[in-house]
Design a protein around this motif. Sequence first.
Motif, PDB file in Angstrom:
ATOM      1  N   ALA A   5       0.826  -1.208   0.000  1.00 27.52           N
ATOM      2  CA  ALA A   5       0.000   0.000   0.000  1.00 27.52           C
ATOM      3  C   ALA A   5       0.865   1.266   0.000  1.00 27.52           C
ATOM      4  O   ALA A   5       2.018   1.253   0.433  1.00 27.52           O
ATOM      5  CB  ALA A   5      -0.908   0.001   1.221  1.00 27.52           C
ATOM      6  N   TRP A   6       0.274   2.333  -0.500  1.00 30.73           N
ATOM      7  CA  TRP A   6       0.929   3.630  -0.396  1.00 30.73           C
ATOM      8  C   TRP A   6       1.172   3.971   1.070  1.00 30.73           C
ATOM      9  O   TRP A   6       0.331   3.687   1.927  1.00 30.73           O
ATOM     10  CB  TRP A   6       0.048   4.731  -1.007  1.00 30.73           C
ATOM     11  CG  TRP A   6      -0.089   4.673  -2.493  1.00 30.73           C
ATOM     12  CD1 TRP A   6      -1.210   4.349  -3.200  1.00 30.73           C
ATOM     13  CD2 TRP A   6       0.920   4.963  -3.471  1.00 30.73           C
ATOM     14  NE1 TRP A   6      -0.959   4.403  -4.541  1.00 30.73           N
ATOM     15  CE2 TRP A   6       0.336   4.780  -4.747  1.00 30.73           C
ATOM     16  CE3 TRP A   6       2.255   5.349  -3.395  1.00 30.73           C
ATOM     17  CZ2 TRP A   6       1.043   4.981  -5.924  1.00 30.73           C
ATOM     18  CZ3 TRP A   6       2.959   5.541  -4.577  1.00 30.73           C
ATOM     19  CH2 TRP A   6       2.357   5.367  -5.817  1.00 30.73           C
ATOM     20  N   LYS A   7       2.319   4.564   1.339  1.00 25.55           N
ATOM     21  CA  LYS A   7       2.634   5.046   2.680  1.00 25.55           C
ATOM     22  C   LYS A   7       2.985   6.524   2.600  1.00 25.55           C
ATOM     23  O   LYS A   7       3.714   6.946   1.697  1.00 25.55           O
ATOM     24  CB  LYS A   7       3.831   4.285   3.266  1.00 25.55           C
ATOM     25  CG  LYS A   7       3.572   2.811   3.569  1.00 25.55           C
ATOM     26  CD  LYS A   7       4.802   2.196   4.226  1.00 25.55           C
ATOM     27  CE  LYS A   7       4.571   0.747   4.614  1.00 25.55           C
ATOM     28  NZ  LYS A   7       4.514  -0.144   3.455  1.00 25.55           N
ATOM     29  N   ALA A 121       5.394   3.626  -2.426  1.00 25.41           N
ATOM     30  CA  ALA A 121       4.887   2.253  -2.417  1.00 25.41           C
ATOM     31  C   ALA A 121       5.913   1.338  -3.074  1.00 25.41           C
ATOM     32  O   ALA A 121       6.567   1.716  -4.044  1.00 25.41           O
ATOM     33  CB  ALA A 121       3.561   2.155  -3.171  1.00 25.41           C
TER      34      ALA A 121
END
Lengths: 151, 122
Positions: A5-7, A121
């Motif tokens: 997932a995007w962080k 990501a």
Amino acid sequence: MAAQAWKLYNKAIKKIGNGSISLAATVFRLALFTSASNFATLTLSTYASLTSEVTEANGYSSSGKALTGEVWTVGASAGQYKFDSDDPIWTATGGNIANIKGAVIWLSAASAGGRHVVLTASLTSSQFTLASGNTLTIQMASAGILTAARG
Amino acid sequence: MSEKFVLRLLDANRELLAWAEENLVLNGARYHTDTTRFHVYTKGVPDKISIEWCDQNLVRETDTVIATMKKVSPGDVLDFHWKLDVIWDTSHHVGTPRSQVILPPVTVRQSIAIGVPSVGSQ
């Protein structure tokens, strides 16, 4: 090709809060990085601090590609809004786009100090090369890049 | 739940001759065998096969099974019969950390779309 997932980068959270980063902006870019890069280091602050971007060649341009269609729309419920964009697509042309591992969304600006990194990501568990003539599409989730919720 | 493995057919200089991806469902501590089909796209003499357990960031390599192999050419198809040893059971991780092994990137020869989950979804 399971992606993580995007962080949000740590400082991006602060910068969104104090207005240094406006998620209403439409000048974000998405850049690709190799496995040798520090893109996953969440303490990074600016695009200039990133290392080992994918080499500019064969359809990949240094600094990546401008995101398009950035928008805030209602999410899964009326109490949620999501930040989303169109899916960027690269086409390997005239040769391979080599050593793809991660992605970073960053804010484009005239000065280096204003080029804030926002999200990162890992795109794949194993670095890969995109053979000439093929496309790589980064698909944003149905829940968008990020969702703000009432809680 | 399946586990992803990337297998690379390498020459003595660790150049990539072929690669394949397998998604296997682990079955406790029991051995698991599988057959992986390599489609060769670079000519060379196979020297070893690396097996990367992607989710665990572990790599093991073998050269015993291909000691007698001759030069391969683009278009060749090779079947590699391998066994997921008990020591690669999820509770007994034995292998070399991925960060300590130099492996060539695999080359994706088709258009792909990578879905990236939204913030906080994993």
